[in-house]
Design a protein around this motif. Structure first.
Motif, PDB file in Angstrom:
ATOM      1  N   ALA A   1      10.869   1.780 -10.162  1.00  0.00           N
ATOM      2  CA  ALA A   1      10.996   1.648  -8.713  1.00  0.00           C
ATOM      3  C   ALA A   1      10.618   0.240  -8.273  1.00  0.00           C
ATOM      4  CB  ALA A   1      10.119   2.683  -8.017  1.00  0.00           C
ATOM      5  N   ASP A   2       9.514  -0.268  -8.801  1.00  0.00           N
ATOM      6  CA  ASP A   2       9.052  -1.612  -8.461  1.00  0.00           C
ATOM      7  C   ASP A   2      10.064  -2.665  -8.904  1.00  0.00           C
ATOM      8  OD1 ASP A   2       6.843  -3.334  -7.457  1.00  0.00           O
ATOM      9  OD2 ASP A   2       6.775  -4.001  -9.535  1.00  0.00           O
ATOM     10  N   ASP A   3      10.601  -2.498 -10.105  1.00  0.00           N
ATOM     11  CA  ASP A   3      11.581  -3.465 -10.619  1.00  0.00           C
ATOM     12  C   ASP A   3      12.852  -3.463  -9.771  1.00  0.00           C
ATOM     13  OD1 ASP A   3       9.851  -4.181 -12.619  1.00  0.00           O
ATOM     14  OD2 ASP A   3      10.865  -3.019 -14.188  1.00  0.00           O
ATOM     15  N   ALA A   4      13.255  -2.272  -9.304  1.00  0.00           N
ATOM     16  CA  ALA A   4      14.475  -2.183  -8.496  1.00  0.00           C
ATOM     17  C   ALA A   4      14.350  -3.008  -7.226  1.00  0.00           C
ATOM     18  CB  ALA A   4      14.776  -0.721  -8.153  1.00  0.00           C
ATOM     19  N   VAL A   5      13.140  -3.055  -6.675  1.00  0.00           N
ATOM     20  CA  VAL A   5      12.916  -3.815  -5.442  1.00  0.00           C
ATOM     21  C   VAL A   5      12.701  -5.292  -5.747  1.00  0.00           C
ATOM     22  CG1 VAL A   5      11.394  -4.087  -3.438  1.00  0.00           C
ATOM     23  CG2 VAL A   5      12.009  -1.798  -4.258  1.00  0.00           C
ATOM     24  N   ASP A   6      11.957  -5.592  -6.805  1.00  0.00           N
ATOM     25  CA  ASP A   6      11.609  -6.981  -7.119  1.00  0.00           C
ATOM     26  C   ASP A   6      12.778  -7.778  -7.688  1.00  0.00           C
ATOM     27  OD1 ASP A   6       9.051  -6.963  -6.217  1.00  0.00           O
ATOM     28  OD2 ASP A   6       8.104  -6.725  -8.172  1.00  0.00           O
ATOM     29  N   GLU A   7      13.619  -7.125  -8.490  1.00  0.00           N
ATOM     30  CA  GLU A   7      14.603  -7.870  -9.272  1.00  0.00           C
ATOM     31  C   GLU A   7      16.027  -7.790  -8.726  1.00  0.00           C
ATOM     32  OE1 GLU A   7      14.190  -6.418 -13.234  1.00  0.00           O
ATOM     33  OE2 GLU A   7      12.090  -7.020 -13.397  1.00  0.00           O
ATOM     34  N   GLY A   8      16.289  -6.862  -7.824  1.00  0.00           N
ATOM     35  CA  GLY A   8      17.643  -6.721  -7.310  1.00  0.00           C
ATOM     36  C   GLY A   8      17.903  -7.627  -6.124  1.00  0.00           C
ATOM     37  N   ALA A   9      19.169  -7.903  -5.867  1.00  0.00           N
ATOM     38  CA  ALA A   9      19.531  -8.732  -4.721  1.00  0.00           C
ATOM     39  C   ALA A   9      19.427  -7.938  -3.421  1.00  0.00           C
ATOM     40  CB  ALA A   9      20.957  -9.261  -4.905  1.00  0.00           C
TER      41      ALA A   9
ATOM     42  N   LEU B   1       6.610  -0.553  -1.240  1.00  0.00           N
ATOM     43  CA  LEU B   1       7.816  -1.235  -1.708  1.00  0.00           C
ATOM     44  C   LEU B   1       8.703  -1.632  -0.529  1.00  0.00           C
ATOM     45  CD1 LEU B   1       8.684   0.988  -4.800  1.00  0.00           C
ATOM     46  CD2 LEU B   1       7.523  -1.224  -4.773  1.00  0.00           C
ATOM     47  N   ALA B   2       8.712  -0.805   0.503  1.00  0.00           N
ATOM     48  CA  ALA B   2       9.479  -1.153   1.701  1.00  0.00           C
ATOM     49  C   ALA B   2       8.883  -2.380   2.384  1.00  0.00           C
ATOM     50  CB  ALA B   2       9.521   0.032   2.666  1.00  0.00           C
ATOM     51  N   TRP B   3       7.563  -2.491   2.364  1.00  0.00           N
ATOM     52  CA  TRP B   3       6.927  -3.692   2.918  1.00  0.00           C
ATOM     53  C   TRP B   3       7.392  -4.936   2.163  1.00  0.00           C
ATOM     54  CZ3 TRP B   3       1.022  -2.397   3.867  1.00  0.00           C
ATOM     55  CH2 TRP B   3       0.935  -1.439   4.889  1.00  0.00           C
ATOM     56  N   ASP B   4       7.516  -4.824   0.826  1.00  0.00           N
ATOM     57  CA  ASP B   4       8.049  -5.948   0.046  1.00  0.00           C
ATOM     58  C   ASP B   4       9.466  -6.288   0.491  1.00  0.00           C
ATOM     59  OD1 ASP B   4       5.890  -6.595  -1.594  1.00  0.00           O
ATOM     60  OD2 ASP B   4       6.442  -5.127  -3.116  1.00  0.00           O
ATOM     61  N   ALA B   5      10.263  -5.253   0.694  1.00  0.00           N
ATOM     62  CA  ALA B   5      11.671  -5.465   1.021  1.00  0.00           C
ATOM     63  C   ALA B   5      11.855  -6.151   2.374  1.00  0.00           C
ATOM     64  CB  ALA B   5      12.427  -4.137   0.994  1.00  0.00           C
ATOM     65  N   VAL B   6      10.954  -5.884   3.327  1.00  0.00           N
ATOM     66  CA  VAL B   6      11.080  -6.526   4.640  1.00  0.00           C
ATOM     67  C   VAL B   6      10.327  -7.858   4.685  1.00  0.00           C
ATOM     68  CG1 VAL B   6      11.441  -4.345   5.850  1.00  0.00           C
ATOM     69  CG2 VAL B   6       9.108  -5.273   5.641  1.00  0.00           C
ATOM     70  N   GLY B   7       9.711  -8.253   3.558  1.00  0.00           N
ATOM     71  CA  GLY B   7       9.049  -9.550   3.479  1.00  0.00           C
ATOM     72  C   GLY B   7       7.730  -9.630   4.207  1.00  0.00           C
ATOM     73  N   ARG B   8       7.023  -8.517   4.298  1.00  0.00           N
ATOM     74  CA  ARG B   8       5.734  -8.532   4.994  1.00  0.00           C
ATOM     75  C   ARG B   8       4.743  -9.425   4.255  1.00  0.00           C
ATOM     76  NH1 ARG B   8       2.570  -3.423   7.608  1.00  0.00           N
ATOM     77  NH2 ARG B   8       4.712  -3.058   8.256  1.00  0.00           N
ATOM     78  N   GLU B   9       3.949 -10.165   5.019  1.00  0.00           N
ATOM     79  CA  GLU B   9       2.853 -10.946   4.455  1.00  0.00           C
ATOM     80  C   GLU B   9       1.543 -10.435   5.052  1.00  0.00           C
ATOM     81  OE1 GLU B   9       3.935 -15.053   5.136  1.00  0.00           O
ATOM     82  OE2 GLU B   9       5.034 -15.133   3.240  1.00  0.00           O
ATOM     83  N   TYR B  10       0.432 -10.914   4.520  1.00  0.00           N
ATOM     84  CA  TYR B  10      -0.857 -10.283   4.786  1.00  0.00           C
ATOM     85  C   TYR B  10      -1.850 -11.326   5.271  1.00  0.00           C
ATOM     86  CZ  TYR B  10       1.877  -6.937   2.370  1.00  0.00           C
ATOM     87  OH  TYR B  10       2.920  -6.117   2.045  1.00  0.00           O
ATOM     88  N   ARG B  11      -2.255 -11.165   6.523  1.00  0.00           N
ATOM     89  CA  ARG B  11      -3.113 -12.165   7.148  1.00  0.00           C
ATOM     90  C   ARG B  11      -4.541 -12.055   6.673  1.00  0.00           C
ATOM     91  NH1 ARG B  11      -3.780 -16.122  10.155  1.00  0.00           N
ATOM     92  NH2 ARG B  11      -1.538 -16.385  10.063  1.00  0.00           N
ATOM     93  N   THR B  12      -5.032 -10.850   6.488  1.00  0.00           N
ATOM     94  CA  THR B  12      -6.441 -10.652   6.151  1.00  0.00           C
ATOM     95  C   THR B  12      -6.565  -9.888   4.834  1.00  0.00           C
ATOM     96  OG1 THR B  12      -6.612  -8.516   7.271  1.00  0.00           O
ATOM     97  CG2 THR B  12      -6.971 -10.507   8.615  1.00  0.00           C
ATOM     98  N   LEU B  13      -7.783  -9.885   4.293  1.00  0.00           N
ATOM     99  CA  LEU B  13      -8.033  -9.089   3.091  1.00  0.00           C
ATOM    100  C   LEU B  13      -7.790  -7.618   3.370  1.00  0.00           C
ATOM    101  CD1 LEU B  13      -9.018  -8.929   0.150  1.00  0.00           C
ATOM    102  CD2 LEU B  13     -11.355  -8.735   1.048  1.00  0.00           C
TER     103      LEU B  13
END
Length: 358
Positions: free
Chosen positions: A62-70, A121-133
């Motif tokens: 599942a992680d690879d599908a999000v990280d490696e696919g276009a 994984l959806a957060w990765d897909a929308v490009g979320r970044e993280y302001r705080t710890l």
């Protein structure tokens, strides 16, 4: 609990066994994608190792599908459909899906746990970044803490304190991964280090992405992140004694192996931009041996008061979900609503992309 006792308890659960060919495919996927876990899994009793391999294979793919696919958004939406099919008892014709479906049925895995992973994984897909710890811990709870909670469930552990420490271990491993992959993430236009830490250190996010360099400031932030990981590894250790005795060596080995990756990053001067931390085969074997010695059959593991520490606030929902049936609709109204919102965002992006391509 002995290996025999644990095996009997797992064997007594309802649900189909994992097909041998599917299990072999899962094992190979883990061997290729996560050598640290593959090594540590050798110390797990078969009754835990087999479903753990199925769980990790599904999560890894599942992680690879999000990280490696276009098409990352489309990949997450397809994963949602696969998860729906698994919980409907009609998994897709793929080894990892069939194997994980057997685990879900055999352990009554709360759906909130894999859904939390899907949200991360959806957060990765929308490009979320993280302001705080805290923001980063919320992400780590989903993509790693959820896996720790699922591991507890497949071992038959539903104790709140043990689950809290399992989520700590997942969070520590995720922070270690982030610290190791700073350069690789930057090459893909991603920053997972807390943005407020970077700002405090005088690092401009845009400038770093344009020209990623292992400056003193960046290395200091990496070192700070590994310090937080070490704190969580210490907390996690207290939960290992609460696991079935036969499962302890494998979990301890995983803890040592991932912390060892952080040790290599530190040995490289916290430079994970121009260098990638790699642990040797000899080191992995040493950690396996150390885990066996610390948790060997007949060796008592003292119960630390740290076991009873509250979970990370960002992971408390996982503990609640794994302990038993949800109360008061907390998942459906809160976490489930958040998942639906980010999936709706992905669906809108997917539709826009298809219209633009027409």
């Amino acid at each position: 609990m002995s290996d025999r006792g644990l095996g009997a308890r797992l064997a007594g659960r309802a649900g189909p066994p994992i097909d041998g060919a599917d299990l072999a495919a899962c094992r190979e996927a883990i061997r290729a994608g996560s050598l640290s876990f593959h090594s540590a899994s050798r110390l797990l009793p078969r009754g835990v190792r087999d479903p753990a391999l199925a769980l990790y294979a599904f999560c890894r793919l599942a992680d690879d599908a999000v990280d490696e696919g276009a098409d990352t958004g489309g990949a997450v939406l397809r994963l949602r459909a696969r998860l729906d099919a698994i919980y409907d008892g009609r998994p897709e014709d793929a080894p990892a899906d069939r194997a994980f479906a057997a685990v879900v049925q055999g352990t009554a895995m709360p759906r909130a746990l894999p859904e939390a992973l899907l949200e991360g994984l959806a957060w990765d897909a929308v490009g979320r970044e993280y302001r705080t710890l805290s923001d980063l811990h919320a992400y780590g709870a989903r993509v790693a803490g959820a896996v720790g909670a699922m591991m507890c469930v497949l071992m038959g552990v539903r104790d709140r304190h043990a689950l809290s420490r399992a989520c700590d271990l997942g969070a520590a491993m995720q922070l270690t991964n982030i610290a190791r992959d700073v350069g690789e993430d930057a090459a893909m236009g991603r920053v997972y280090l807390p943005l407020d830490w970077l700002e405090e250190a005088g690092v401009d996010r845009g400038g770093f992405l344009a020209d990623p360099l292992p400056t003193d400031a960046v290395r200091a932030v990496v070192g700070r992140l590994l310090g937080e990981a070490r704190r969580l590894y210490f907390r996690a250790e207290a939960g290992i004694a609460a696991l079935p005795r036969a499962a302890r060596p494998g979990i301890w080995a995983a803890r040592l192996a991932y912390a060892g990756i952080g040790g290599r990053v530190a040995a490289n001067g916290h430079d994970s931009v121009s260098r990638r931390a790699v642990t040797s085969r000899a080191a992995k074997l040493g950690w396996l041996a150390q885990a066996g010695l610390r948790t060997g059959i007949g060796m008592a593991m003292p119960r630390s008061a740290v076991l009873y520490a509250a979970p990370l606030p960002e992971a408390a929902f996982l503990v609640d979900a794994a302990c038993g049936p949800a109360k008061g609709g907390a998942w459906g109204e809160g976490r489930g609503g958040a998942l639906l919102a980010v999936l709706a965002q992905l669906e809108a992006q997917d539709r826009a992309a298809r219209l633009a391509a027409e």
